[in-house]
Design a protein around this motif. Structure first.
Motif, mmCIF file in Angstrom:
data_model
loop_
_atom_site.group_PDB
_atom_site.id
_atom_site.type_symbol
_atom_site.label_atom_id
_atom_site.label_comp_id
_atom_site.label_asym_id
_atom_site.label_seq_id
_atom_site.Cartn_x
_atom_site.Cartn_y
_atom_site.Cartn_z
ATOM 1 N N LEU A 30 0.835 -1.193 0.000
ATOM 2 C CA LEU A 30 0.000 0.000 0.000
ATOM 3 C C LEU A 30 0.874 1.250 0.000
ATOM 4 N N ARG A 31 0.293 2.336 -0.438
ATOM 5 C CA ARG A 31 1.045 3.593 -0.551
ATOM 6 C C ARG A 31 0.171 4.740 -0.054
ATOM 7 N N ARG A 32 0.746 5.562 0.829
ATOM 8 C CA ARG A 32 0.059 6.751 1.340
ATOM 9 C C ARG A 32 0.835 7.992 0.924
ATOM 10 N N THR A 33 0.098 9.031 0.592
ATOM 11 C CA THR A 33 0.739 10.311 0.279
ATOM 12 C C THR A 33 -0.029 11.431 0.962
ATOM 13 N N ARG A 34 0.700 12.534 1.199
ATOM 14 C CA ARG A 34 0.107 13.734 1.779
ATOM 15 C C ARG A 34 0.694 14.922 1.022
#
Length: 647
Positions: free
Chosen positions: A140-144
């Motif tokens: 999974l990949r999270r970005t902000r």
């Protein structure tokens, strides 16, 4: 957080559960905090600070649809704060809007520093239940990403993705990292000469699998107006009788809840629909049984929900090849539950399309027949003829009516212990509390099957021009009725059994399912009158409603979910059934008890009441695990009005 110490904002598939100060701090439990859309949490942290500290609440929230608070920066003892902050929140179209109006009282006061800490965990609702289950999530990949007006949080796992966009007017001076993944939006406000400044912050959910939404509400006023339009459109043309003011008031509140609890669904040709969502916080989705019952209760007042529900369920009906991957998805079966979250997408929970219900299929046919009879709209019955025939085919074949004599769940289908509305493991029992082994033929499901066959026979004669098929359905219904009264009737008790065990032995617990048999018309007139009057005896009728299990039996417990608690929708069916059998005084007693309960609980019925006797508990006691909002409960006052001649 319990269900009685939060603020719940709801609008068509989205809901926000917020704490007493308008904050969200995530968490699990009865009502996890945050903003939720399509089974994902799109806001897990939303915390305001004034001059570096949590604000002091001068006036707690008021106005449920758009809660308002009066806040102030914390100041020393005897030192009045230099500012007051008037906070207001609203939700529409998957967007939470938070408005802060800052009023300066001291002309020389230093500018007020406002910080809003925001985070999004994109947790699936099934991860947030109290059972603390964990699910493996790989790659999974999270970005902000900082935006000119705020920040956007994004989450991607394979083909599933979701985003939340937080924007503000005026734009924040800075978006700070916190070291935890959260972001802190910061403003320094120096009110103008009038002594006021306004800050509006929006958190817009952009859920995976959904089309890009249109313009989000720009202001709290815009969100409130959109919510009001939704309610106004839903209630348009509905007239409630003045002769029953308490019940009509509860019905009016119910209509408002029903408008806001609608969820999006697609019809057989992909057409966009709005259907009754089962409820919040856990069931903001299409549930076959709940949507049908809600639509039936509303049908005398509004036909549109029934038409939309029929089309949505027809579109999700199990196709011929579904059973290869899901043993419950036999051809013709009506879906029990449709989910859109990450875990459903990856098959980590079986609810993307889940067919583990024994009663959604006959109830679909009941609704189709009732809708056609009520509206005279034969076009929909013709359009859904293949779906209706497939549903009858499932009942007769895999459902067991033609082979086993009764509508039965199957042991190889998994899911809940029981596949009808009383689905807890101990719900179907003997009077002594012992549980039967094997598959149980529940009484209520046989009533639904009987009604479904009778109504489908009428459609075959009057709309489909197929008398032989009508005769086949009528023969099946007559055989079911004859078998039922032979096998289920408990002669010593003068009451129908709760079910039959795998060996055909009756479960002798005295239960509220008898009311469902009255509603469906399965019992002969004499048996029906006896059973109906029995439901109003003191061991069954608490004074607030009919208990799911009569008191005095060893199996009974006033807080037993299905062994003694009082369910509004269960009582609505009983009241309609009592009226069907000419027991109008009894129906009126049930209806007025719930009108009084609603008046004492703020106008909204809890989804479940404890089974305490009214003499011991002069105020109705919500069950500790009652849902915050449910469509079938919101529709219950309408059904009760119908039962006593108001609809």
């Amino acid at each position: 957080m319990t269900e009685r110490d939060h603020h719940l904002l709801v609008h068509q598939g989205a809901f926000a559960a917020l704490g007493e100060e308008g904050e969200a701090v995530g968490g699990r439990g009865a009502v996890p905090q945050g903003l939720f859309v399509r089974d994902a949490r799109h806001l897990s942290r939303w915390q305001l600070a004034l001059d570096g500290a949590a604000p002091e609440v001068l006036v707690p929230a008021s106005d449920e649809g758009s809660p308002r608070w009066v806040l102030a920066p914390r100041s020393g003892l005897g030192e009045p704060p230099a500012y007051t902050v008037f906070r207001e929140q609203a939700l529409s179209d998957g967007c939470l809007v938070d408005r802060l109006r800052v009023v300066r009282h001291t002309p020389a006061a230093a500018p007020l520093r406002i910080a809003l800490t925001v985070d999004v965990d994109f947790a699936d609702l099934f991860e947030l239940r109290a059972d603390h289950r964990t699910y493996v999530k790989a790659a999974l990949r999270r970005t902000r990403d900082v935006l000119p007006e705020g920040v956007e949080f994004a989450y991607r796992r394979g083909g599933w993705q979701a985003r939340t966009r937080v924007t503000a007017d005026p734009a924040p001076e800075a978006v700070e990292e916190t070291g935890t993944g959260a972001r802190r939006l910061v403003w320094t406000l120096a009110p103008d000469g009038a002594g006021e400044a306004v800050l509006t912050v929006r958190a817009q959910a952009l859920p995976g699998g959904a089309p890009e939404p249109g313009n989000p509400p720009g202001t709290v006023g815009d969100a409130v107006a959109r919510r009001a339009r939704t309610v106004e459109e839903y209630r348009a043309g509905v007239r409630l009788p003045a002769s029953e003011p308490a019940l009509a008031a509860a019905a009016g509140r119910g209509l408002t809840d029903l408008a806001l609890l609608q969820v999006e669904a697609a019809g057989p040709d992909g057409e966009a629909l709005l259907v009754p969502g089962a409820g919040v916080p856990w069931y903001a989705a299409l549930f076959g049984r709940d949507a049908v019952l809600t639509s039936l209760f509303v049908l005398p007042y509004r036909a549109a929900p029934a038409a939309a529900t029929l089309l949505a369920l027809a579109a999700a009906q199990a196709p011929d090849d579904a059973a290869a991957t899901d043993p419950a998805a036999r051809p013709g079966r009506i879906v029990h539950e449709v989910r859109h979250g990450e875990l459903a997408h990856f098959g980590q929970v079986p609810y993307g399309r889940y067919y583990g219900s024994v009663d959604a299929t006959p109830l679909f046919l009941v609704l189709l027949g009732a809708y056609t009879e009520r509206t005279g709209d034969e076009a929909l019955a013709r359009r859904l003829e293949p779906h209706a025939r497939a549903a009858v085919g499932w009942m007769l074949d895999h459902g067991g009516l033609a082979t086993d004599g009764y509508l039965l769940p199957r042991a190889d289908e998994g899911g809940r212990a029981h596949h009808h509305w009383k689905d807890s493991p101990d719900a179907l029992c003997h009077a002594d509390g012992s549980r039967p082994a094997g598959v149980v033929a529940s009484a209520g499901a046989q009533g639904y099957a009987y009604d479904a066959l009778r109504r489908t026979a009428r459609l075959a004669r009057t709309v489909w021009a197929d008398p032989p098929y009508a005769e086949r359905c009528d023969r099946a219904a007559t055989g079911l009725r004859d078998r039922f009264q032979r096998d289920f009737w408990l002669e010593p008790q003068g009451f129908p059994a709760l079910g039959l065990d795998a060996d055909g032995r009756p479960l002798d617990a005295l239960a509220s399912d008898a009311g469902h048999l009255l509603w469906s018309g399965l019992l002969d007139k004499e048996y029906g009158a006896v059973a109906g009057r029995r439901l109003l005896e003191p061991d069954f009728f608490s004074g607030w409603g009919v208990r799911t299990l009569a008191a005095g039996q060893p199996a009974y417990h006033p807080l037993g979910h299905h062994r003694g608690a009082v369910w509004p929708h269960d009582n609505a069916l009983a009241a309609l059934g009592l009226a069907r059998y000419g027991l109008h005084d009894e129906a009126r007693r049930v209806a007025r008890a719930f009108a009084e309960a609603a008046a004492l609980t703020g106008g909204t019925l809890p989804s479940v009441l404890a089974g305490y006797d009214r003499v011991d508990s002069p105020t109705p006691v919500p069950h500790p695990y009652a849902s915050a909002r449910e469509s079938r409960v919101a529709a219950t006052p309408l059904a009760l009005l119908t039962a006593i001649g108001g609809g």
